[in-house]
Write a protein that holds these residues in place. Sequence first.
Motif, PDB file in Angstrom:
ATOM      1  N   LEU A 306      60.819  93.200  61.580  1.00 26.81           N
ATOM      2  CA  LEU A 306      60.028  91.970  61.709  1.00 26.81           C
ATOM      3  C   LEU A 306      60.253  91.329  63.063  1.00 26.81           C
ATOM      4  CD1 LEU A 306      60.118  89.863  58.422  1.00 26.81           C
ATOM      5  CD2 LEU A 306      58.172  90.354  59.843  1.00 26.81           C
ATOM      6  N   GLY A 307      61.547  91.293  63.455  1.00 28.82           N
ATOM      7  CA  GLY A 307      61.854  90.720  64.759  1.00 28.82           C
ATOM      8  C   GLY A 307      61.245  91.529  65.874  1.00 28.82           C
ATOM      9  N   VAL A 308      61.387  92.848  65.794  1.00 27.08           N
ATOM     10  CA  VAL A 308      60.863  93.701  66.868  1.00 27.08           C
ATOM     11  C   VAL A 308      59.357  93.541  67.005  1.00 27.08           C
ATOM     12  CG1 VAL A 308      60.458  96.100  67.486  1.00 27.08           C
ATOM     13  CG2 VAL A 308      62.694  95.398  66.704  1.00 27.08           C
ATOM     14  N   SER A 309      58.678  93.518  65.866  1.00 25.99           N
ATOM     15  CA  SER A 309      57.220  93.488  65.935  1.00 25.99           C
ATOM     16  C   SER A 309      56.668  92.168  66.421  1.00 25.99           C
ATOM     17  CB  SER A 309      56.630  93.771  64.551  1.00 25.99           C
ATOM     18  OG  SER A 309      57.185  94.941  64.026  1.00 25.99           O
ATOM     19  N   THR A 310      57.519  91.160  66.441  1.00 28.36           N
ATOM     20  CA  THR A 310      57.008  89.865  66.881  1.00 28.36           C
ATOM     21  C   THR A 310      56.725  89.869  68.374  1.00 28.36           C
ATOM     22  OG1 THR A 310      58.483  88.932  65.245  1.00 28.36           O
ATOM     23  CG2 THR A 310      57.471  87.407  66.777  1.00 28.36           C
ATOM     24  N   ILE A 311      57.559  90.623  69.113  1.00 25.90           N
ATOM     25  CA  ILE A 311      57.364  90.658  70.560  1.00 25.90           C
ATOM     26  C   ILE A 311      56.166  91.531  70.855  1.00 25.90           C
ATOM     27  CG2 ILE A 311      58.501  91.186  72.726  1.00 25.90           C
ATOM     28  CD1 ILE A 311      60.104  89.256  71.277  1.00 25.90           C
ATOM     29  N   GLY A 312      55.413  91.154  71.799  1.00 26.91           N
ATOM     30  CA  GLY A 312      54.355  92.075  72.192  1.00 26.91           C
ATOM     31  C   GLY A 312      53.025  91.389  72.340  1.00 26.91           C
ATOM     32  N   GLU A 313      52.026  92.196  72.499  1.00 22.81           N
ATOM     33  CA  GLU A 313      50.719  91.633  72.802  1.00 22.81           C
ATOM     34  C   GLU A 313      49.774  91.677  71.624  1.00 22.81           C
ATOM     35  OE1 GLU A 313      49.876  94.009  76.019  1.00 22.81           O
ATOM     36  OE2 GLU A 313      51.365  93.030  77.293  1.00 22.81           O
ATOM     37  N   ASN A 314      50.344  91.595  70.432  1.00 21.80           N
ATOM     38  CA  ASN A 314      49.480  91.674  69.267  1.00 21.80           C
ATOM     39  C   ASN A 314      48.955  90.339  68.819  1.00 21.80           C
ATOM     40  OD1 ASN A 314      49.681  94.442  68.769  1.00 21.80           O
ATOM     41  ND2 ASN A 314      51.766  94.142  68.051  1.00 21.80           N
ATOM     42  N   HIS A 315      49.261  89.326  69.579  1.00 17.75           N
ATOM     43  CA  HIS A 315      48.994  87.999  69.021  1.00 17.75           C
ATOM     44  C   HIS A 315      47.969  87.250  69.827  1.00 17.75           C
ATOM     45  CE1 HIS A 315      52.605  88.666  66.709  1.00 17.75           C
ATOM     46  NE2 HIS A 315      53.178  89.060  67.817  1.00 17.75           N
ATOM     47  N   GLU A 316      47.233  86.421  69.084  1.00 18.22           N
ATOM     48  CA  GLU A 316      46.349  85.465  69.734  1.00 18.22           C
ATOM     49  C   GLU A 316      46.835  84.091  69.327  1.00 18.22           C
ATOM     50  OE1 GLU A 316      42.234  85.756  68.655  1.00 18.22           O
ATOM     51  OE2 GLU A 316      41.972  83.650  69.159  1.00 18.22           O
ATOM     52  N   TRP A 317      47.339  83.348  70.267  1.00 17.69           N
ATOM     53  CA  TRP A 317      48.010  82.106  69.901  1.00 17.69           C
ATOM     54  C   TRP A 317      47.050  80.928  69.912  1.00 17.69           C
ATOM     55  CZ3 TRP A 317      52.652  83.071  68.069  1.00 17.69           C
ATOM     56  CH2 TRP A 317      53.317  84.203  68.520  1.00 17.69           C
ATOM     57  N   ASN A 318      46.434  80.732  68.779  1.00 15.47           N
ATOM     58  CA  ASN A 318      45.585  79.553  68.637  1.00 15.47           C
ATOM     59  C   ASN A 318      46.399  78.545  67.844  1.00 15.47           C
ATOM     60  OD1 ASN A 318      43.743  77.662  67.406  1.00 15.47           O
ATOM     61  ND2 ASN A 318      42.093  79.002  68.086  1.00 15.47           N
ATOM     62  N   TRP A 319      47.061  77.633  68.567  1.00 17.99           N
ATOM     63  CA  TRP A 319      48.066  76.803  67.915  1.00 17.99           C
ATOM     64  C   TRP A 319      47.553  75.888  66.816  1.00 17.99           C
ATOM     65  CZ3 TRP A 319      52.738  78.245  67.765  1.00 17.99           C
ATOM     66  CH2 TRP A 319      53.230  79.046  68.798  1.00 17.99           C
ATOM     67  N   PRO A 320      46.376  75.287  66.941  1.00 23.35           N
ATOM     68  CA  PRO A 320      45.927  74.444  65.823  1.00 23.35           C
ATOM     69  C   PRO A 320      45.849  75.234  64.516  1.00 23.35           C
ATOM     70  CG  PRO A 320      44.547  74.072  67.739  1.00 23.35           C
ATOM     71  CD  PRO A 320      45.439  75.211  68.085  1.00 23.35           C
ATOM     72  N   THR A 391      52.956  85.760  61.620  1.00 26.42           N
ATOM     73  CA  THR A 391      54.282  85.814  62.232  1.00 26.42           C
ATOM     74  C   THR A 391      54.947  84.450  62.238  1.00 26.42           C
ATOM     75  OG1 THR A 391      53.348  87.454  63.715  1.00 26.42           O
ATOM     76  CG2 THR A 391      55.534  86.632  64.244  1.00 26.42           C
ATOM     77  N   VAL A 392      54.178  83.450  62.655  1.00 22.44           N
ATOM     78  CA  VAL A 392      54.780  82.111  62.732  1.00 22.44           C
ATOM     79  C   VAL A 392      55.178  81.619  61.347  1.00 22.44           C
ATOM     80  CG1 VAL A 392      54.373  79.725  63.330  1.00 22.44           C
ATOM     81  CG2 VAL A 392      53.593  81.520  64.851  1.00 22.44           C
ATOM     82  N   VAL A 393      54.314  81.836  60.360  1.00 18.34           N
ATOM     83  CA  VAL A 393      54.654  81.370  59.012  1.00 18.34           C
ATOM     84  C   VAL A 393      55.932  82.035  58.531  1.00 18.34           C
ATOM     85  CG1 VAL A 393      53.954  81.443  56.599  1.00 18.34           C
ATOM     86  CG2 VAL A 393      52.322  80.762  58.321  1.00 18.34           C
ATOM     87  N   ILE A 394      56.013  83.347  58.725  1.00 19.76           N
ATOM     88  CA  ILE A 394      57.209  84.043  58.255  1.00 19.76           C
ATOM     89  C   ILE A 394      58.446  83.532  58.976  1.00 19.76           C
ATOM     90  CG2 ILE A 394      58.365  86.263  58.122  1.00 19.76           C
ATOM     91  CD1 ILE A 394      55.688  87.563  57.805  1.00 19.76           C
ATOM     92  N   LEU A 395      58.350  83.424  60.297  1.00 24.74           N
ATOM     93  CA  LEU A 395      59.515  82.948  61.042  1.00 24.74           C
ATOM     94  C   LEU A 395      59.882  81.540  60.608  1.00 24.74           C
ATOM     95  CD1 LEU A 395      58.847  84.305  64.622  1.00 24.74           C
ATOM     96  CD2 LEU A 395      60.501  85.085  62.949  1.00 24.74           C
ATOM     97  N   PHE A 396      58.862  80.720  60.407  1.00 25.88           N
ATOM     98  CA  PHE A 396      59.153  79.355  59.971  1.00 25.88           C
ATOM     99  C   PHE A 396      59.851  79.348  58.622  1.00 25.88           C
ATOM    100  CE2 PHE A 396      58.612  74.873  59.958  1.00 25.88           C
ATOM    101  CZ  PHE A 396      58.424  74.511  58.635  1.00 25.88           C
TER     102      PHE A 396
END
Lengths: 578, 174
Positions: A306-320, A391-396
């Motif tokens: 889970l930690g490893v997969s968080t890094i990288g370019e798989n994400h689109e960070w739309n914060w709202p 990812t954010v939900v899980i980490l949170f």
Amino acid sequence: LDYQHVQVPFEITLWIMLASLAKIGFHLYNKLPSVVPESCLLIFVGLIMGGIIYGLNDKSPPVMDSDIFFLYLLPPIVLDAGYFMPSRPFFENIGTILLYAVVGTIWNVFGIGFSLYGICQVKAFHLQDVSLLHNLLFGSLIAAVDPVAVLAVFEEIHVNEKLHILVFGESLLNDAVTVVLYKLFRSFCEMPAIKSMDVFAGVGKFFVVGLGGVLVGLTFGMTAAFTTRFTKDIRVIEPLFVFLYSYLSYLTAEMFHLSGIVAIIACAMGMKRYVEANISLKSHTTVKYFMKMWSSVSDTLIFIFLGVSTIGENHEWNWPYICFTVIFCLIWRALGVLVLTFFVNRFHVNSITSKDQFIIAYGGLRGAICFSLVFLLPDFRRKKLFIAATTVVILFTVFVQGMTIRPLVDLLAVKRKRESAPTVGEQIHIRFLDHLLAGIEDISGHWGQYYWKDKLEYFNSKYLQKILLREYDQPKSSIVLLYEKLERKHAIELAEAGQLGHAPSHPSLLNNDRTVITDKKLEDTLNPDVLENIQEILARNLYRIRRTGPAYNRHTLPGETEPVEHAKEILILRHKSL
Amino acid sequence: SVSHSQITRLYSRFTSLDKGENGTLSREDFQRIPELAINPLGDRIINAFFPEGEDQVNFRGFMRTLAHFRPIEDNEKGKDQNGPEPLNSRSNKLHFAFRLYDLDKDDKISRDELLQVLRMMVGVNISDEQLGSIADRTIQEADQDGDSAISFAEFVKVLEKVDVEQKMSIRFLH
């Protein structure tokens, strides 16, 4: 240098080695596991590893393959949970568990899905192209509480047996609902038009998935029990059957699009009783140890990945969107628990207190299942947004909720202090009354459940035992049965080493001149030091009531937890007096 | 008094325990309950169901013993001062517990009786001397008439701050 030849097994072994070394590392620092749950530390290690790989290769590190997760990493954990699941509290609370698992999950899915759709309508967030169906699909995968994460965190906090089984049982059984809804919405995404027939088909499918899973599991479980009936001469491979049949039940259920988790749990719970009666003691120990080992390794690997997969370019960070996802997850879970508990408390007299409700709501952690499901989504424009949100939900949930649940529970557990400390007599008599009441409750039984339990027992003794057990004896009284079971190993050890009743006393606990106490006049025994020592002795040594401790622990074998040790002592004392 | 549905529940429980199907329960029937086997007070609780010197208990006796553990309803509290005290009154509940301590039925908990119960309730790490001093302390705290034993009145006084009505009630029996 022939690296290509050994690459795959080599890398797998290296990952497992890394996971195990990390585990050793945490436990070397004693203070750490009490503040930060192990799962957080493992994700952290994964983040570091991911960062290293990213830095070295300058491309995204390998993402955890959903197949690897669902086929190899998840089954051992669920098997371990199902095999060691304490069946009495589980079935006593099965109604509540099912209510939370089914109705609660559906409530969460639709709640989160619709609210996120509402957010998407706001022009400022640039999210208009995320349709309702996509939001519902996302809701279905993010709503489910994850057994791996729940298990990992609930060990740190000591909740009573009933609460533990509620959250844990819910996290295991909501898999059926998640599977159905996820597949349903995904197929809806691909269909041009949705008719109401399809919705009804979805509802029907839920029952098929759940009950089908149970059936598959029980079939394999009974077959396993039957097989072990004949293994008397080949004891060495007995443990293998337990694992083979359980894994087969999981794979078969997944093959038919049924719920694999429910199948493997049904298999483990169904076969446990008969298999344990048939296999040898050594095989039994082997089974227990291997299960714990495999589930431990799986668990560690999952969090690291889970930690490893968080890094990288798989994400689109739309914060709202991400922030609102987290908020809605919390809100809808809290609302769901409140409403459902309200209904549950009206039908059951053992009410779930508000402190319990808080723990149930706050303990709804998301984990790797959501993560894998989001990667399984078909590729569409906004997939990366969902990945980021997941990812954010899980980490949170793992970090924030995982780390703060312990202090919050302690905070809530502060009872109103008594004006004066309880006297020794009060302490003893209160504990006496507690034991008395526990005994009376066990004698009078609990409402309604004994009807089905007795029917099952009847069916069991008339038919099942004759087919599935190798040696079928007449039922003896419980105390004799239990005693015989313990006698082989532990009773003898205890009797030899413990010399019951004549254990050397700890000199530091009482004043040095012990004998003087009984000779002293009455006024002297009011000495506060003596009083404090006695209180301390009592607090530490009085047997606890059965239900105030957790019945299932991830890292210790069932025979080694403290309540069980006490139970053995009690049994031996009573058997001596018989 | 006990309602009809409660009686039905208890009766089905009674019959499920009665493996010999002869309308009475023996001590073995109770001992077959697994949770009772690991209750430190298991034997004494079982004995409480059987009338003096008998080995079988019928349903009436079974219910009568369990009736001590009915919660005290609010509307019963002030009601019938002249009639016989209901089995589940605070005093009768405490008397039930007292009888579990007091094996020789002399209406006093002697030091030996207390020691026996204590030994059942604590682990193996406590020596006899420590247990003795705990027992002494307990008696000394409660004893008001100086007879080095705990009478029923003294027992009640020790527990006056404890919510006995709630502690000694089975939750589903209301």
